[in-house]
Scaffold this active site. Structure first.
Site, PDB file in Angstrom:
ATOM      1  N   SER A 143      89.843  60.393  65.040  1.00  0.00           N
ATOM      2  CA  SER A 143      89.671  61.852  65.094  1.00  0.00           C
ATOM      3  C   SER A 143      90.155  62.359  66.448  1.00  0.00           C
ATOM      4  O   SER A 143      90.214  61.597  67.425  1.00  0.00           O
ATOM      5  CB  SER A 143      88.192  62.191  64.927  1.00  0.00           C
ATOM      6  OG  SER A 143      87.951  63.556  65.204  1.00  0.00           O
ATOM      7  N   TYR A 156      78.920  61.247  66.199  1.00  0.00           N
ATOM      8  CA  TYR A 156      80.212  61.200  65.499  1.00  0.00           C
ATOM      9  C   TYR A 156      81.358  61.003  66.494  1.00  0.00           C
ATOM     10  O   TYR A 156      82.232  60.160  66.270  1.00  0.00           O
ATOM     11  CB  TYR A 156      80.417  62.478  64.678  1.00  0.00           C
ATOM     12  CG  TYR A 156      81.746  62.523  63.969  1.00  0.00           C
ATOM     13  CD1 TYR A 156      82.020  61.681  62.885  1.00  0.00           C
ATOM     14  CD2 TYR A 156      82.768  63.390  64.379  1.00  0.00           C
ATOM     15  CE1 TYR A 156      83.252  61.711  62.235  1.00  0.00           C
ATOM     16  CE2 TYR A 156      83.985  63.434  63.737  1.00  0.00           C
ATOM     17  CZ  TYR A 156      84.222  62.590  62.668  1.00  0.00           C
ATOM     18  OH  TYR A 156      85.450  62.618  62.023  1.00  0.00           O
TER      19      TYR A 156
HETATM   20  N1  LIG Z   1      88.638  66.775  57.899  1.00  0.00           N
HETATM   21  C1  LIG Z   1      88.550  66.730  59.199  1.00  0.00           C
HETATM   22  O1  LIG Z   1      88.466  67.765  59.867  1.00  0.00           O
HETATM   23  C2  LIG Z   1      88.598  65.392  59.894  1.00  0.00           C
HETATM   24  C3  LIG Z   1      89.046  65.366  61.220  1.00  0.00           C
HETATM   25  C4  LIG Z   1      89.107  64.124  61.865  1.00  0.00           C
HETATM   26  C5  LIG Z   1      88.771  62.965  61.203  1.00  0.00           C
HETATM   27  N2  LIG Z   1      88.325  63.035  59.902  1.00  0.00           N
HETATM   28  C6  LIG Z   1      87.995  61.768  59.234  1.00  0.00           C
HETATM   29  O2  LIG Z   1      88.758  61.675  58.046  1.00  0.00           O
HETATM   30  C7  LIG Z   1      88.145  60.742  57.165  1.00  0.00           C
HETATM   31  C8  LIG Z   1      88.157  61.304  55.757  1.00  0.00           C
HETATM   32  O3  LIG Z   1      87.349  62.460  55.702  1.00  0.00           O
HETATM   33  P1  LIG Z   1      87.829  63.800  54.990  1.00  0.00           P
HETATM   34  O4  LIG Z   1      88.087  64.775  56.059  1.00  0.00           O
HETATM   35  O5  LIG Z   1      88.882  63.529  54.007  1.00  0.00           O
HETATM   36  O6  LIG Z   1      86.456  64.250  54.308  1.00  0.00           O
HETATM   37  P2  LIG Z   1      85.956  64.151  52.788  1.00  0.00           P
HETATM   38  O7  LIG Z   1      86.809  65.023  51.941  1.00  0.00           O
HETATM   39  O8  LIG Z   1      84.500  64.437  52.859  1.00  0.00           O
HETATM   40  O9  LIG Z   1      86.208  62.637  52.392  1.00  0.00           O
HETATM   41  C9  LIG Z   1      85.369  61.577  52.802  1.00  0.00           C
HETATM   42  C10 LIG Z   1      85.593  60.409  51.871  1.00  0.00           C
HETATM   43  O10 LIG Z   1      84.774  59.317  52.321  1.00  0.00           O
HETATM   44  C11 LIG Z   1      84.088  58.799  51.191  1.00  0.00           C
HETATM   45  N3  LIG Z   1      82.809  58.215  51.564  1.00  0.00           N
HETATM   46  C12 LIG Z   1      81.811  58.793  52.260  1.00  0.00           C
HETATM   47  N4  LIG Z   1      80.764  57.961  52.352  1.00  0.00           N
HETATM   48  C13 LIG Z   1      81.114  56.824  51.686  1.00  0.00           C
HETATM   49  C14 LIG Z   1      80.451  55.606  51.411  1.00  0.00           C
HETATM   50  N5  LIG Z   1      79.191  55.362  51.838  1.00  0.00           N
HETATM   51  N6  LIG Z   1      81.100  54.665  50.684  1.00  0.00           N
HETATM   52  C15 LIG Z   1      82.356  54.895  50.233  1.00  0.00           C
HETATM   53  N7  LIG Z   1      83.037  56.028  50.462  1.00  0.00           N
HETATM   54  C16 LIG Z   1      82.417  56.989  51.190  1.00  0.00           C
HETATM   55  C17 LIG Z   1      83.877  60.003  50.275  1.00  0.00           C
HETATM   56  O11 LIG Z   1      83.756  59.571  48.912  1.00  0.00           O
HETATM   57  P3  LIG Z   1      82.378  59.550  48.063  1.00  0.00           P
HETATM   58  O12 LIG Z   1      81.549  60.706  48.523  1.00  0.00           O
HETATM   59  O13 LIG Z   1      82.865  59.659  46.652  1.00  0.00           O
HETATM   60  O14 LIG Z   1      81.784  58.220  48.370  1.00  0.00           O
HETATM   61  C18 LIG Z   1      85.201  60.731  50.452  1.00  0.00           C
HETATM   62  O15 LIG Z   1      86.164  60.219  49.570  1.00  0.00           O
HETATM   63  C19 LIG Z   1      86.748  60.490  57.729  1.00  0.00           C
HETATM   64  O16 LIG Z   1      86.746  59.235  58.377  1.00  0.00           O
HETATM   65  C20 LIG Z   1      86.567  61.620  58.745  1.00  0.00           C
HETATM   66  O17 LIG Z   1      85.700  61.269  59.770  1.00  0.00           O
HETATM   67  C21 LIG Z   1      88.241  64.217  59.242  1.00  0.00           C
END
Ligand SMILES: NC(=O)c1ccc[n+]([C@@H]2O[C@H](COP(=O)([O-])OP(=O)(O)OC[C@H]3O[C@@H](n4cnc5c(N)ncnc54)[C@H](OP(=O)(O)O)[C@@H]3O)[C@@H](O)[C@H]2O)c1
Length: 261
Positions: A143, A156
């Protein structure tokens, strides 16, 4: 285009956001996919769509990756089925916004379990196979918050600092073994992240928010190019440079302003 090669891309957290977009972009390249997350319905619908649109092989695996035993079972199951994972996208993760002392300790520890311990375990298992084959690619989704401690995202931002440092070190450790390790450091992006994090979206955040498509494209390109890390988007790159170039009180204040905390 159905790939006859035994070479698979494993994407964690493929049911929404970046993970779903990784699946779309790798399917468009004709890659065979393994989609992992907890929400089976979302995974199956995505798999159907990708098979129909790109004629690729897609396996779906429902798993709660916060359990290390589940990760060990997933790895063993794929091994027993002679499925070779050449690309691992370590994407599953989440954040929580809130003052550290106002959040239950269990919530903070559960976040550490998934964002740090599980990512470490899955990397250990699949990287070992890749090293033995002298071939493989691992992308760690870190991130922009990896670069500094951020108020109201204390656990986080610290967890994502771990992801970035772990990834940087493995990049160098595994380079000579034919395994590429790259960190992707996105800024605020339009996924399920904000609502899961109970994050307030300020007007400024809404303006700087990126869509998943260019973020994921930057990650895939950096991984293919063998880079150590990538920060997608001009504004995010500028913030990461400021982090190196300015005193902490300056860039922490700036980040708090952007995040509205
Ligand atoms: N969006 C942002 O602003 C941002 C910025 C920097 C970094 N990130 C990082 O990007 C990554 C993806 O997040 P996103 O932004 O795409 O958010 P998201 O749409 O909420 O996706 C998160 C994914 O992680 C899965 N997940 C969560 N807990 C889990 C568990 N216990 N076991 C298996 N799968 C799990 C969720 O699937 P299920 O709920 O179906 O399990 C979902 O597919 C994360 O590591 C986040 O920290 C996001």
């Amino acid at each position: 285009m159905q790939s006859s090669e035994n070479s698979w891309v494993l994407i964690t957290g493929a049911s929404s956001g970046f993970g779903r977009e990784f699946a779309q972009q790798y399917a468009a390249e004709g890659r065979s996919l393994i989609l992992v997350a907890r929400r089976l319905n979302e995974l199956e619908m995505l798999a159907e769509e990708l098979r129909a649109r790109y004629a690729v092989d897609v396996l779906v695996q429902q798993a709660d990756l916060s359990s290390i035993d589940v990760i060990i079972d997933l790895h063993r199951d794929l091994h027993d089925r002679n499925i070779v994972v050449d690309i691992l996208i370590n994407n599953a993760g989440y954040g929580l916004q809130g003052a550290f002392l106002d959040e239950p300790l269990e919530s903070s520890l559960a976040m550490i379990d998934l964002d740090i311990a599980s990512l470490t375990a899955i990397t250990r298992l699949f990287a070992e196979d890749m090293r033995a084959r002298r071939k493989g690619h691992i992308l760690m989704v870190a991130s922009l918050l990896s670069y500094q401690g951020v108020k109201n995202f204390a656990v986080y931002s610290a967890a994502k600092a771990y992801v970035l440092r772990f990834s940087d070190a493995l990049h160098r450790e595994l380079k000579g073994d034919g395994v590429v390790v790259t960190a992707l450091c996105p800024g605020m992006s339009d996924t399920g992240f904000a609502s899961n994090a109970k994050q307030k979206i300020t007007p400024l955040l809404r303006r700087v928010m990126m869509q998943p498509q260019p973020v994921v494209q930057a990650g895939i390109r950096a991984l293919q190019a063998g880079r150590m890390s990538v920060v997608p988007g001009f504004g995010n790159k500028a913030i990461s440079v400021l982090t190196w170039a300015t005193p902490r009180r300056f860039h922490q204040g700036l980040m708090e302003h952007v995040m509205g905390v």
